[in-house]
Write an enzyme that holds these catalytic residues in place. Structure first.
Site, PDB file in Angstrom:
ATOM      1  N   CYS A  55       2.471  20.577  40.073  1.00  0.00           N
ATOM      2  CA  CYS A  55       2.402  19.112  40.184  1.00  0.00           C
ATOM      3  C   CYS A  55       1.044  18.656  40.723  1.00  0.00           C
ATOM      4  CB  CYS A  55       3.527  18.606  41.084  1.00  0.00           C
ATOM      5  SG  CYS A  55       3.355  16.883  41.589  1.00  0.00           S
ATOM      6  N   GLY A  56       0.357  17.807  39.971  1.00  0.00           N
ATOM      7  CA  GLY A  56      -0.948  17.303  40.390  1.00  0.00           C
ATOM      8  C   GLY A  56      -0.889  16.498  41.670  1.00  0.00           C
ATOM      9  N   HIS A  57       0.153  15.659  41.822  1.00  0.00           N
ATOM     10  CA  HIS A  57       0.299  14.855  43.040  1.00  0.00           C
ATOM     11  C   HIS A  57       0.492  15.770  44.260  1.00  0.00           C
ATOM     12  CE1 HIS A  57       0.447  11.128  40.845  1.00  0.00           C
ATOM     13  NE2 HIS A  57       1.436  11.562  40.099  1.00  0.00           N
ATOM     14  N   CYS A  58       1.253  16.843  44.055  1.00  0.00           N
ATOM     15  CA  CYS A  58       1.493  17.786  45.156  1.00  0.00           C
ATOM     16  C   CYS A  58       0.198  18.488  45.562  1.00  0.00           C
ATOM     17  CB  CYS A  58       2.536  18.823  44.745  1.00  0.00           C
ATOM     18  SG  CYS A  58       4.113  18.117  44.176  1.00  0.00           S
TER      19      CYS A  58
END
Length: 453
Positions: A55-58
């Site tokens: 996950c990019g946000h993570c």
């Protein structure tokens, strides 16, 4: 023999403790199903991030999350930060209702029944989120129980959340309170204005050079208090060069300001104009109440009718003469709805003039044009430029879209067929626009107006 048994038991106990004790990565506890309960029991306050490795946000959150974890640990805080790989620990993720990444939940005193969820922060990333258990902070802000407070530097200064803490409720709470009662339209505020939930906007066009500027703005703010969550109150500096296109869109000139207009941003953008030019709080409130009660008719813009409107081969239509000309039962009227700044309209202009010249003496064919940025009519909704429509001689107010070639021969063929060859429904129009799209580039003015409106 006894010593060996004691040693085995000790080793087994040590192995069991080692297996259940969470490891740390950059001061963040790494939790699994096998040690989750122990972590809850050990730490009074636990903030847990459920993440996915891809996950990019993570990934973006990871360094800040670790920095916060290290700071809390160094300060000896009772709050610890932890993380769970939700792709590996799917049972835990399912147990706590994880449906997106990252999902952050806060556990207090080991309570697993109703952890507080902080996923709203992902969808309100322009607002900083924080968490505290410090009793001094509770005291300072007069809180006697757990809760959520939105602090802001305008209007009432803060809003206390009430109700069940869910992502949806928190997002609604933020959207309802994050904007001032009255907000100035600028390049920076435009995304929040147009991206908000409130689609009814009232605009005060107010030059900052006007006398009693503060008084007029104060009246506008006073009126706004009664319509929070229903109508968004916006003021625009009508002297600013960047805002001139917006004035044109509402059919206003600088010398006509201060002025008020209201618009609904639904599928059809509909404009409304107050009956009174007075800018008192009472008149503005009355206008808004009457609008919400459905007692205000849409305001259709119209230029003044030029004296020579019918002296040229291409007749000039405005809002005031449109009905009379376009729906003349004895005439076939072909109309171009254009915008002065539109590059495609400029390209079409010489062809349209030649078409007018071709039929200037025809007994029942009229070629006309209307500036749709300054004139509006109920019978026709224009969504792109140029829009070409044919109004055949009849009593039933028929309107036919022209979807054929934009050439002189194509137009002549269409007219000679009585509006049949080149006509089409909305689906045909969409297909045509898609087919033409690769060769159609907007000019800078057209892009600017689309961006602003």
């Amino acid at each position: 023999m006894l010593n060996r048994a004691v040693l085995c038991l000790a080793l087994a106990a040590a192995a069991r403790v080692g297996a259940d004790t969470p490891e740390e990565e950059d001061h963040v506890l790494v939790l699994k199903k096998s040690n989750f309960a122990e972590a809850l029991a050990t730490h009074k306050y636990l903030l847990v991030e459920f993440y996915a490795p891809w996950c990019g946000h993570c990934k973006a959150l990871a360094p800040e999350y670790a920095k916060a974890a290290g700071k809390l640990k160094a300060e000896g805080s009772e709050i610890r930060l932890a993380k769970v790989d939700a792709t590996e620990e799917s049972d835990l993720a399912q147990q706590y209702g994880v449906r997106g990444y990252p999902t952050i939940k806060f556990f207090k005193n080991g309570d697993t029944a109703s952890p507080k969820e902080y996923t709203a922060g992902r969808e309100a990333d322009d607002i900083p989120f924080g968490i505290t258990s410090n009793s001094d902070v509770f005291s300072k802000y007069q809180l006697d129980k757990d809760g959520v407070v939105l602090f802001k530097k305008f209007d009432e200064g803060r809003n206390n959340f009430e109700g069940e803490i869910t992502k949806e409720n928190l997002l609604d709470f933020i959207k309802h309170n994050q904007l001032p009662l009255v907000i100035e339209f600028t390049e920076q505020t435009a995304p929040k204005i147009f991206g908000g939930e409130i689609k009814t906007h009232i605009l005060l066009f107010l030059p900052k050079s006007v006398s009693d500027y503060d008084g007029k703005l104060s009246n506008f703010k006073k009126a706004a208090e009664s319509f929070k969550g229903k109508i968004l109150f916006i003021f625009i500096d009508s002297d600013h060069t960047d805002n001139q296109r917006i004035l044109e869109f509402f059919g206003l000139k600088k010398e006509e300001c201060p002025a008020v207009r209201l618009i609904t941003l639904e599928e059809e953008m509909t404009k409304y104009k107050p009956e009174s030019d007075a800018l008192t709080a009472e008149t503005i409130m009355d206008f808004c109440h009457r609008f919400l009660e459905g007692k205000i008719k849409p305001h259709l813009m119209s230029q003044e009718l030029p004296e020579d409107w019918d002296k040229q081969p291409v007749k000039v239509l405005v809002g005031k003469n449109f009905e009379e000309v376009a729906f003349d039962e004895k005439k076939n009227v072909f109309v171009e709805f254009y915008a002065p700044w539109c590059g495609h309209c400029k390209q079409l202009a010489p062809i349209w003039d030649k078409l007018g010249e071709t039929y200037k003496d025809h007994e029942n064919i009229v070629i006309a044009k209307m500036d749709s940025t300054a004139n509006e009519v109920e019978a026709v909704k224009v969504h792109s430029f140029p829009t070409l429509k044919f109004f055949p001689a009849s009593a039933d107010r028929t309107v036919i879209d022209y979807n054929g070639e934009r050439t002189l021969d194509g137009f002549k063929k269409f007219l000679e067929s009585g509006g049949q060859d080149g006509a089409g429904d909305d689906d045909d129009l969409e297909d045509l626009e898609e087919a033409e799209e690769p060769d159609m580039e907007e000019d800078d003015d057209q892009k600017a107006v689309k961006d602003e409106l």
